[in-house]
Design an enzyme around this catalytic site. Structure first.
Site, short mmCIF file in Angstrom:
data_model
loop_
_atom_site.label_atom_id
_atom_site.label_comp_id
_atom_site.label_asym_id
_atom_site.label_seq_id
_atom_site.Cartn_x
_atom_site.Cartn_y
_atom_site.Cartn_z
CB CYS A 92 -0.93 -0.02 1.21
SG CYS A 92 -1.85 1.51 1.48
CB CYS A 95 0.08 2.08 4.03
SG CYS A 95 -1.57 1.38 3.78
#
Length: 324
Positions: A92, A95
């Site tokens: 991700c 993230c």
């Protein structure tokens, strides 16, 4: 016991809270209360979080959490300080933008809140149980309850605002073991409390208030008298405000003091949801000092009712939504 601090196991404190809560007339899920009390007891026995502990280790301000450690590092810990869950995955990209910001803010917080990092790929059951729809996902837990959340990467100033408002609406920034509020509880048998409770049972609020004040004069950190005094003061304020407080508040919507008196009256008469809702409305439609005054009064009412009451959790979440 101080408002918005980790629950204690002192039997006198529990009895006092139960006595006052009964006056607020609300149905409570006893099984849930028992589970929260057990979690609070475990939290009281655990060392407080520390920014000095190595990141990722138990007790650190930044900790890696798995399905095996979720109970101790998130649910139990949330009875000491608010816990912010950072749900992420290696693949991700957003993230990797948000996580370092949250880690830096948690370190700056010096133990006033904990960042619990959860790899959703390694812990799919947690992701499912937390109803994660997308990542990065951030969820805040206090006293075993979800109180706020957002999804997606946000700028650092917004992330800072989120944790600032979270701490303000929950613990107030107290760090367990630093401010002296997490020491040994008072002895269960205390004749001073007997006298105060006798006055309370007799409906003599003035004498009960005087008795609790006397205890606090001699012992400022007494684990029962502080909360009890605030509860008695609430009932006295409700009596003094009277039913006219509602009409007065409606006639002066910009008078925050009048709004607080109306909320006190509603809470003192047992209408918990209406009291919370009244001040939530004030928070939503005000700004600056007025908004902060309303927020502080609402948080005080949360402490008086107690986090074991099922109406407090939803109201805390509504407050976080209004603030952030």
């Amino acid at each position: 016991m101080q408002p918005n601090r980790p629950a204690r196991t002192d039997p006198r404190a529990a009895a006092q809270q139960a006595k006052m809560a009964a006056s607020l007339a609300g149905a409570v899920d006893l099984a849930a209360v028992q589970a929260r009390n057990e979690a609070a007891a475990r939290a009281a026995a655990a060392p407080p979080p520390s920014a000095a502990a190595p990141a990722g280790t138990p007790g650190s301000a930044v900790v890696d959490v798995t399905e095996a450690t979720f109970q101790s590092e998130v649910l139990d810990r949330s009875f000491q300080v608010p816990v912010v869950l950072d749900l992420w995955a290696e693949w991700c990209g957003p993230c990797k933008q948000l996580s370092p910001v949250l880690e830096r803010l948690a370190t700056e917080g010096a133990g006033s809140w904990v960042l619990a990092k959860v790899d959703v790929d390694a812990n799919p059951a947690l992701a499912q149980g937390l109803r994660v729809q997308g990542i990065p996902a951030v969820k805040a837990v206090w006293q075993g309850q979800l109180v706020a959340e957002f999804t997606g990467a946000i700028p650092e100033d917004q992330a800072r605002q989120f944790v600032t408002e979270l701490v303000a609406a929950t613990s107030g920034g107290a760090v367990p073991g630093v401010d002296g509020t997490d020491g040994d509880p008072a002895e269960a048998e205390d004749p001073r409390l007997d006298a105060a409770e006798a006055a309370l049972d007799a409906g003599d609020l003035a004498s009960a208030e005087a008795a609790y004040r006397s205890i606090l004069d001699a012992e400022p950190d007494h684990p029962v008298a502080g909360l009890a005094l605030r509860q008695v003061q609430l009932f006295r304020r409700a009596e003094e405000a009277g039913p006219d407080a509602l009409a007065a508040a409606e006639a002066a919507p910009d008078d925050v003091a009048a709004q607080a008196r109306a909320a006190d009256f509603l809470l003192g008469t047992g209408d918990v949801d209406a009291a919370f809702g009244w001040l939530l409305d004030v928070v939503r439609r005000t700004a600056g000092e007025d908004r902060d005054t309303a927020r502080k009064h609402l948080v005080e009412l949360f402490g008086i009712v107690g986090d074991e009451d099922p109406r407090v959790g939803p109201a805390r979440r509504a407050l976080m939504t209004a603030l952030f």
